[in-house]
Design a protein around this motif. Structure first.
Motif, PDB file in Angstrom:
ATOM      1  N   GLN A  85       0.827  -1.199   0.000  1.00  0.00           N
ATOM      2  CA  GLN A  85       0.000   0.000   0.000  1.00  0.00           C
ATOM      3  C   GLN A  85       0.866   1.256   0.000  1.00  0.00           C
ATOM      4  O   GLN A  85       1.999   1.260   0.466  1.00  0.00           O
ATOM      5  N   ASP A  86       0.294   2.325  -0.499  1.00  0.00           N
ATOM      6  CA  ASP A  86       1.009   3.613  -0.546  1.00  0.00           C
ATOM      7  C   ASP A  86       1.454   4.024   0.848  1.00  0.00           C
ATOM      8  O   ASP A  86       0.678   3.968   1.812  1.00  0.00           O
ATOM      9  N   GLY A  87       2.703   4.437   0.943  1.00  0.00           N
ATOM     10  CA  GLY A  87       3.232   4.954   2.200  1.00  0.00           C
ATOM     11  C   GLY A  87       3.639   3.902   3.189  1.00  0.00           C
ATOM     12  O   GLY A  87       4.117   4.240   4.276  1.00  0.00           O
ATOM     13  N   ALA A  88       3.465   2.625   2.886  1.00  0.00           N
ATOM     14  CA  ALA A  88       3.769   1.569   3.837  1.00  0.00           C
ATOM     15  C   ALA A  88       5.183   1.044   3.622  1.00  0.00           C
ATOM     16  O   ALA A  88       5.670   0.976   2.496  1.00  0.00           O
ATOM     17  N   GLY A  89       5.825   0.666   4.731  1.00  0.00           N
ATOM     18  CA  GLY A  89       7.123   0.005   4.653  1.00  0.00           C
ATOM     19  C   GLY A  89       8.263   0.864   4.161  1.00  0.00           C
ATOM     20  O   GLY A  89       9.313   0.332   3.777  1.00  0.00           O
ATOM     21  N   GLY A  90       8.078   2.157   4.180  1.00  0.00           N
ATOM     22  CA  GLY A  90       9.102   3.017   3.605  1.00  0.00           C
ATOM     23  C   GLY A  90      10.427   3.003   4.331  1.00  0.00           C
ATOM     24  O   GLY A  90      11.464   3.309   3.750  1.00  0.00           O
TER      25      GLY A  90
ATOM     26  N   ARG B 210      -7.785  -2.396  17.122  1.00  0.00           N
ATOM     27  CA  ARG B 210      -7.076  -3.623  16.744  1.00  0.00           C
ATOM     28  C   ARG B 210      -5.572  -3.425  16.707  1.00  0.00           C
ATOM     29  O   ARG B 210      -4.807  -4.382  16.913  1.00  0.00           O
ATOM     30  N   ALA B 211      -5.125  -2.195  16.448  1.00  0.00           N
ATOM     31  CA  ALA B 211      -3.694  -1.938  16.259  1.00  0.00           C
ATOM     32  C   ALA B 211      -3.221  -0.912  17.290  1.00  0.00           C
ATOM     33  O   ALA B 211      -3.352   0.291  17.063  1.00  0.00           O
ATOM     34  N   PRO B 212      -2.702  -1.331  18.428  1.00  0.00           N
ATOM     35  CA  PRO B 212      -2.272  -0.388  19.472  1.00  0.00           C
ATOM     36  C   PRO B 212      -1.222   0.613  18.981  1.00  0.00           C
ATOM     37  O   PRO B 212      -1.235   1.772  19.395  1.00  0.00           O
ATOM     38  N   GLY B 213      -0.313   0.160  18.125  1.00  0.00           N
ATOM     39  CA  GLY B 213       0.716   1.067  17.636  1.00  0.00           C
ATOM     40  C   GLY B 213       0.134   2.184  16.792  1.00  0.00           C
ATOM     41  O   GLY B 213       0.539   3.354  16.903  1.00  0.00           O
ATOM     42  N   VAL B 214      -0.819   1.846  15.944  1.00  0.00           N
ATOM     43  CA  VAL B 214      -1.488   2.863  15.128  1.00  0.00           C
ATOM     44  C   VAL B 214      -2.285   3.801  16.023  1.00  0.00           C
ATOM     45  O   VAL B 214      -2.317   5.031  15.814  1.00  0.00           O
TER      46      VAL B 214
ATOM     47  N   ARG C  64       5.703   3.385  13.037  1.00  0.00           N
ATOM     48  CA  ARG C  64       5.529   4.517  12.120  1.00  0.00           C
ATOM     49  C   ARG C  64       5.036   4.038  10.773  1.00  0.00           C
ATOM     50  O   ARG C  64       4.071   4.573  10.196  1.00  0.00           O
ATOM     51  N   ALA C  65       5.712   2.995  10.257  1.00  0.00           N
ATOM     52  CA  ALA C  65       5.312   2.455   8.956  1.00  0.00           C
ATOM     53  C   ALA C  65       3.887   1.916   9.006  1.00  0.00           C
ATOM     54  O   ALA C  65       3.094   2.131   8.090  1.00  0.00           O
ATOM     55  N   ALA C  66       3.575   1.231  10.120  1.00  0.00           N
ATOM     56  CA  ALA C  66       2.237   0.658  10.242  1.00  0.00           C
ATOM     57  C   ALA C  66       1.170   1.751  10.291  1.00  0.00           C
ATOM     58  O   ALA C  66       0.130   1.650   9.642  1.00  0.00           O
ATOM     59  N   ALA C  67       1.457   2.800  11.043  1.00  0.00           N
ATOM     60  CA  ALA C  67       0.472   3.879  11.186  1.00  0.00           C
ATOM     61  C   ALA C  67       0.261   4.610   9.865  1.00  0.00           C
ATOM     62  O   ALA C  67      -0.873   4.872   9.465  1.00  0.00           O
TER      63      ALA C  67
ATOM     64  N   SER D 179       0.788   3.476   6.958  1.00  0.00           N
ATOM     65  CA  SER D 179       0.146   2.577   6.000  1.00  0.00           C
ATOM     66  C   SER D 179      -1.341   2.423   6.310  1.00  0.00           C
ATOM     67  O   SER D 179      -2.186   2.498   5.413  1.00  0.00           O
ATOM     68  N   ALA D 180      -1.664   2.236   7.591  1.00  0.00           N
ATOM     69  CA  ALA D 180      -3.053   1.974   7.962  1.00  0.00           C
ATOM     70  C   ALA D 180      -3.934   3.212   7.784  1.00  0.00           C
ATOM     71  O   ALA D 180      -5.074   3.121   7.321  1.00  0.00           O
ATOM     72  N   LEU D 181      -3.410   4.358   8.139  1.00  0.00           N
ATOM     73  CA  LEU D 181      -4.210   5.579   8.058  1.00  0.00           C
ATOM     74  C   LEU D 181      -4.145   6.199   6.668  1.00  0.00           C
ATOM     75  O   LEU D 181      -5.130   6.754   6.175  1.00  0.00           O
ATOM     76  N   GLY D 182      -2.972   6.150   6.062  1.00  0.00           N
ATOM     77  CA  GLY D 182      -2.808   6.507   4.658  1.00  0.00           C
ATOM     78  C   GLY D 182      -3.389   7.852   4.265  1.00  0.00           C
ATOM     79  O   GLY D 182      -3.605   8.752   5.070  1.00  0.00           O
ATOM     80  N   ASP D 183      -3.641   7.974   2.971  1.00  0.00           N
ATOM     81  CA  ASP D 183      -4.164   9.232   2.429  1.00  0.00           C
ATOM     82  C   ASP D 183      -5.587   9.519   2.875  1.00  0.00           C
ATOM     83  O   ASP D 183      -6.041  10.663   2.804  1.00  0.00           O
ATOM     84  N   ARG D 184      -6.291   8.474   3.309  1.00  0.00           N
ATOM     85  CA  ARG D 184      -7.674   8.681   3.726  1.00  0.00           C
ATOM     86  C   ARG D 184      -7.747   9.583   4.955  1.00  0.00           C
ATOM     87  O   ARG D 184      -8.607  10.448   5.057  1.00  0.00           O
ATOM     88  N   TRP D 185      -6.848   9.380   5.893  1.00  0.00           N
ATOM     89  CA  TRP D 185      -6.930  10.075   7.173  1.00  0.00           C
ATOM     90  C   TRP D 185      -5.826  11.099   7.371  1.00  0.00           C
ATOM     91  O   TRP D 185      -5.988  12.017   8.175  1.00  0.00           O
ATOM     92  N   LEU D 186      -4.717  10.914   6.690  1.00  0.00           N
ATOM     93  CA  LEU D 186      -3.550  11.757   6.955  1.00  0.00           C
ATOM     94  C   LEU D 186      -3.090  12.479   5.701  1.00  0.00           C
ATOM     95  O   LEU D 186      -3.340  12.043   4.573  1.00  0.00           O
ATOM     96  N   THR D 187      -2.377  13.577   5.938  1.00  0.00           N
ATOM     97  CA  THR D 187      -1.643  14.273   4.884  1.00  0.00           C
ATOM     98  C   THR D 187      -0.201  14.379   5.347  1.00  0.00           C
ATOM     99  O   THR D 187       0.081  15.010   6.372  1.00  0.00           O
ATOM    100  N   VAL D 188       0.684  13.729   4.624  1.00  0.00           N
ATOM    101  CA  VAL D 188       2.104  13.752   4.974  1.00  0.00           C
ATOM    102  C   VAL D 188       2.819  14.635   3.968  1.00  0.00           C
ATOM    103  O   VAL D 188       2.722  14.424   2.754  1.00  0.00           O
ATOM    104  N   SER D 189       3.539  15.638   4.486  1.00  0.00           N
ATOM    105  CA  SER D 189       4.278  16.552   3.628  1.00  0.00           C
ATOM    106  C   SER D 189       5.648  16.776   4.242  1.00  0.00           C
ATOM    107  O   SER D 189       5.790  17.489   5.236  1.00  0.00           O
ATOM    108  N   GLY D 190       6.643  16.154   3.655  1.00  0.00           N
ATOM    109  CA  GLY D 190       7.990  16.285   4.190  1.00  0.00           C
ATOM    110  C   GLY D 190       8.075  15.677   5.576  1.00  0.00           C
ATOM    111  O   GLY D 190       7.762  14.505   5.783  1.00  0.00           O
ATOM    112  N   ASP D 191       8.467  16.513   6.533  1.00  0.00           N
ATOM    113  CA  ASP D 191       8.616  16.021   7.895  1.00  0.00           C
ATOM    114  C   ASP D 191       7.402  16.355   8.759  1.00  0.00           C
ATOM    115  O   ASP D 191       7.463  16.255   9.977  1.00  0.00           O
ATOM    116  N   ARG D 192       6.292  16.718   8.120  1.00  0.00           N
ATOM    117  CA  ARG D 192       5.082  17.064   8.875  1.00  0.00           C
ATOM    118  C   ARG D 192       3.941  16.126   8.495  1.00  0.00           C
ATOM    119  O   ARG D 192       3.880  15.624   7.364  1.00  0.00           O
TER     120      ARG D 192
END
Length: 935
Positions: A173-178, A275-279, A309-312, A314-327
């Protein structure tokens, strides 16, 4: 058939054909969660089977990440344990035997490493051996959830596929495992990258049509697309839910489908976070930090490692988050609400407190730290209180007193009631509140003073109390007097303590503005203050301003002395400090009373420029009100009205002390103009309780009663006002002209002795004060009530002469018109010249109605039903009466309409008949050129 997936399916089939030709490869399928990557993997399996390839399936799962080689076992065990085993090479079977559980597990690090290496080689041998018979397609779903040993095995295979007929297809998935180096190695070795895009709006509409028929509303399909963002999985679930809720697909269902979509998304993210405590830890940290934060800070607050970090992400992805650089920021607000529901009060407080510490450690602004501390359950003394104080100081520097007050109130909430730290915080809170809520600010100053350890500190705090509220309530008045007495007189002090003593004395004098003895002593105290070559200090200026007001109210000195002192003060008084507010509240009224309004213009202009830079509109309103007052003092009524109305509308209603001044000025303008709507606004909206406003209200009610013809009620209003003012020692007729109107009303009611007595008393006071405007008005009123025409004429000529030195053109106009009317029976030519001058001045002032009566108290209301047709040979009063008579009103009706006497109406009509050369009332309409019915 999958919608809009034809290009992707063609790529998959081509990859299988290339593998058949011996071109082993890695194929990565990417895209956002729910976009259909898993469905494409199923299509690849079907295509591979059709083309004769062997298909092996496995998938990663978050809860199985701790199970070593779990994904490898999913691929291998079906082959090793089949009843009709595939031709597995014996070497591969021997190397992979540990995966079957047939032997006891090895112990020791060296043995484990050797065994893992054997598994890797066995896996490679297995796939190569199988591929020798027919192509092998290995399908791995959710690569980012694959356990680390299995990832190592897949990376090992990915680098050794050249020349084989093995295809490894994995979904990432997009953004996962980076940040996982093994995943990065697999990605780097992939020959084909296939990204699954969301469905288009057209494809969404086609799927909607399958469920709701071709007659569904296009707007409904559009709403479905907006809610799901083209995610096939979400769209399928949403449509199923819509059908179960009996949604029909019509346009009216758009809002309902949006509600269902929002609920569905919230359920998904709730399930995910539980289901995912880390997320969940990542999401909680992000929401606590405000939904837009540095990614590293989120990880530290949530104690999330690289894998989390990777799990979160990946799980939240573009649907819930906007990642831009270090923010990273929250894209969908539903995430905030879900997280807030998951956080209990204790966990929320702990996270906010920890966030405050991390922000402070990272050098964030104090207000960012304070925003977190506002959310904790208890504020601890020490570092947390200091951070809130620092934030309040920062807020005040950027002219934001409301947030400053909020930070300080939170810091105070958990402090002991008698602590010294509490006293300092109360002082700082008051300083912030004085700009927006003076009442609360003064209350907090009064609470802080007794807690301060020294007299000097208590005295300094008392000087922060604004002058207008220094005498309001026994608590404040007693505090000021008590600390002033303890500090001692200013003459015995020096430096800072002398300044404090002077400012305290100013407040003591201000609180005594309603005491006749204090007002009588003001001039003497004013004379005791020495003039310094470099000008008065700030404390001296403040004291002099109050003493000037007291001396003016009580008429304990003269206008020329007050004017000279006021001019010197304005030359040194700054316009950009809070202390200038005292001058704003008092000096313009003093200048107006002393006929020195010219001295105030440049100072008020500078004050207005500074007020416009303030975030609160109240300073602009105060300056505007005083500009209106000076305009009124010049007789510029139209401009005064505009300024007064603007100030009254602009002032902050939550600040009663600030509302007072615009209300007083608006009342004065309404009274001068006889403006009923303005009078109603003052009577209905202005705050009660102030003596100045009491007088304004009584004057307005008196004027309105006179216009109705209720002269006894009008007189009672003015006399009641006079009694209250005299009890307070407010004797100056320049400030309060109730005797003027009481004399005129008494004269109209036939109380000649009372009229003469009031007029003479008013004149004596005006003569003592010496201001031209006040003296000229007093002379005109003496003439109006004097029984001897010749003596009245002398008084009016004297009034005209005196008023030539006045800047008040309105008062000049009234005196000239009265003089012209008295001259009518003595010298008609001079009368016409004088009346013409008076009418011109009245027009310039905006008093078009002036002329019906010289005092103007009973003149027709601007904008009333009286709309006379003007003839050049008629005075304004004659035209008004003639117009009403032409409409059929009787003399009594006209007298009631204008609030005048029947005899005055008869005089105006007789004069009009003579000037128009007609015999009587029947000829009026034709002579005026007016319709008798419509005037």
């Amino acid at each position: 058939m999958l919608l809009e997936r034809e290009p992707e399916l063609a790529v998959l089939e081509k990859a299988v054909l290339e593998v058949q030709a011996g071109e082993g490869a890695v194929l990565l399928v990417g895209g956002p969660a729910g976009a259909g990557s898993t469905a494409l993997l199923r299509e690849l399996a079907a295509a591979s089977t059709r083309l004769g390839a062997r298909v092996l399936r496995a998938g990663g799962a978050q809860i199985e990440q701790g199970f070593p080689l779990g994904v490898v076992r999913q691929l291998v065990l079906p082959l090793l344990s089949a009843e009709d085993p595939a031709p597995v090479p014996p070497v591969a079977r021997a190397l992979l035997d540990p995966l079957t559980g047939g032997r006891a597990p090895v112990v020791g690090e060296d043995q484990a490493l050797a065994e893992t290496a054997g598994v890797l080689h066995g896996l490679h041998t297995l796939f190569v051996g199988l591929a020798a018979q027919r192509p092998v397609v290995v399908l791995v779903d959710d690569l980012h959830w694959v356990d680390e040993p299995s990832l190592r095995a897949l990376a090992f295979l990915a680098g050794r596929l050249a020349g084989t007929r093995v295809l490894i297809a994995a979904v990432l998935q997009d953004g996962a495992g980076g940040s996982d180096p093994l995943i990065e190695e697999i990605v780097a070795g992939a020959r084909c990258h296939l990204r699954v895009a969301p469905l288009s709006a057209d494809a969404t509409a086609r799927l909607v049509a399958r469920e709701f028929g071709p007659d569904h509303a296009p707007r409904f399909a559009t709403a479905c697309h907006e809610v799901t963002s083209g995610s096939p999985k979400e769209l399928r679930t949403l449509l199923d839910r819509a059908l179960s809720h009996r949604v029909t697909g019509k346009a009216a269902d758009c809002e309902r489908i949006r509600e269902l979509g929002t609920a569905f998304r919230r359920e998904r993210v709730q399930f995910l976070l539980r289901r995912a405590p880390g997320v969940a830890a990542f999401a909680k940290a992000l929401v606590v930090l405000g939904g837009d934060a540095e990614l590293e800070l989120v990880l530290r607050l949530g104690e999330v490692d690289a894998a989390g970090r990777a799990a979160a992400l990946s799980a939240l992805g573009d649907r819930w988050l906007t990642v831009s650089g270090d923010r990273v920021a929250v894209r969908d607000p539903s995430l905030n609400r879900v997280v807030e529901e998951l956080l209990d009060a204790r966990e929320s407080s702990a996270l906010h407190r920890k966030a405050a510490g991390l922000l402070d450690e990272g050098g964030y602004p104090p207000e960012a730290v304070a925003a977190q501390l506002l959310q904790v359950d208890v504020i601890h003394a020490g570092w947390e209180v200091e951070r809130l104080r620092a934030a309040a100081q920062a807020a005040r520097r950027r002219a934001a007193p409301s947030p400053a007050g909020r930070y300080l109130r939170r810091a105070l909430l958990d402090l002991p009631p008698d602590s010294g730290e509490r006293a300092r915080l109360l002082v700082e809170l008051a300083a912030a509140e004085l700009d927006v809520d003076p009442g609360s600010g003064v209350r907090h100053l009064a609470q802080a003073a007794p807690l301060l350890p020294t007299v000097r500190e208590r005295a300094t705090v008392a000087t922060w109390i604004p002058l207008p509220v220094a005498g309001e309530g026994p608590l404040v008045a007693e505090l000021v007097r008590e600390v002033a007495g303890r500090l001692g007189p200013a003459e015995e002090l020096s430096g800072h303590e002398r300044e404090v003593a002077l400012r305290l004395e100013a407040r003591v004098w201000f609180s005594g503005l309603g005491e006749p003895a204090r007002l009588a002593a003001a001039a003497r105290r004013l004379a005791e203050l020495r003039d310094h070559p470099h000008g008065p200090t700030a404390g001296e200026r403040e004291l002099r301003v109050v003493l000037l007001m007291a001396a003016t109210l009580g008429s304990s000195t003269t206008a020329d002395v007050v004017a000279a002192q006021a001019r010197r003060l304005l030359a040194h008084d700054p316009t950009n400090t809070y202390g200038a507010l005292a001058s704003l509240q008092t000096l313009p009224a003093v200048l107006m009373a002393a006929d020195a309004v010219d001295a105030g213009w440049s100072w008020l202009d500078a004050a207005y420029d500074n007020a416009c830079r303030h975030s609160n509109p109240t300073p602009q309103a105060l300056v505007g009100a005083q500009r209106g007052l000076l305009l009124l003092g010049c007789g510029r009524l139209v401009e005064a009205r505009a300024e007064a109305v603007r100030a009254f509308d602009l002032v902050d209603r939550s600040w009663p002390d600030a509302v007072l001044l615009p209300s007083v000025v608006l009342g004065l303008v309404a009274f001068a103009l006889r403006d009923r709507p303005l009078a109603a606004r003052v009577l209905d909206s202005a705050p009660p309780g102030d003596l100045r406003l009491f007088e304004i209200r009584r004057s307005l009610r008196g004027a309105l009663a006179a216009q109705r013809g209720d002269l006894p009620m009008a007189l009672a209003q003015f006399l009641d006002s006079g009694r209250r003012l005299d009890r307070a020692g407010w004797y100056n007729p320049a400030m309060h002209s109730w005797r003027t109107w009481a004399a005129v009303l008494s004269h109209r009611m036939g109380r000649q002795d009372d009229a003469v007595r009031l007029a003479e008393d008013n004149y004596e006071r005006a003569l003592h004060w010496g201001a031209p405007t006040t003296l000229g008005r007093a002379l005109r009123i003496r003439a109006s009530v004097h029984p001897d025409r010749d003596r009245a004429l002398e008084l009016l000529r004297e009034a005209d002469e005196v008023l030539r030195t006045s800047v008040d053109r309105f008062e000049q106009a009234k005196a000239l018109i009265k003089l012209g009317e008295v001259l009518r029976d003595v010298d008609r030519d001079e009368s016409e010249r004088v009346l013409a001058r008076g009418r011109r001045l009245a027009e310039q002032c905006g008093a078009h109605w002036l002329g019906a009566e010289a005092d103007g108290l009973f003149a027709a209301q601007p904008g009333s039903a009286v709309s006379p047709v003007i003839r050049s040979e008629l005075t304004r009063g004659e035209a008004t009466v003639a117009g009403l008579a032409a409409r059929g009103l009787t003399n009594t009706d006209i007298a009631d309409e204008l609030g005048t006497s029947r005899r005055a109406v008869e005089k105006h009509l007789t004069s009009a008949y003579r000037k128009l050369r007609i015999d009587g009332r029947a000829d009026l309409a034709a002579a005026l050129g007016a319709d008798p019915e419509n005037g």
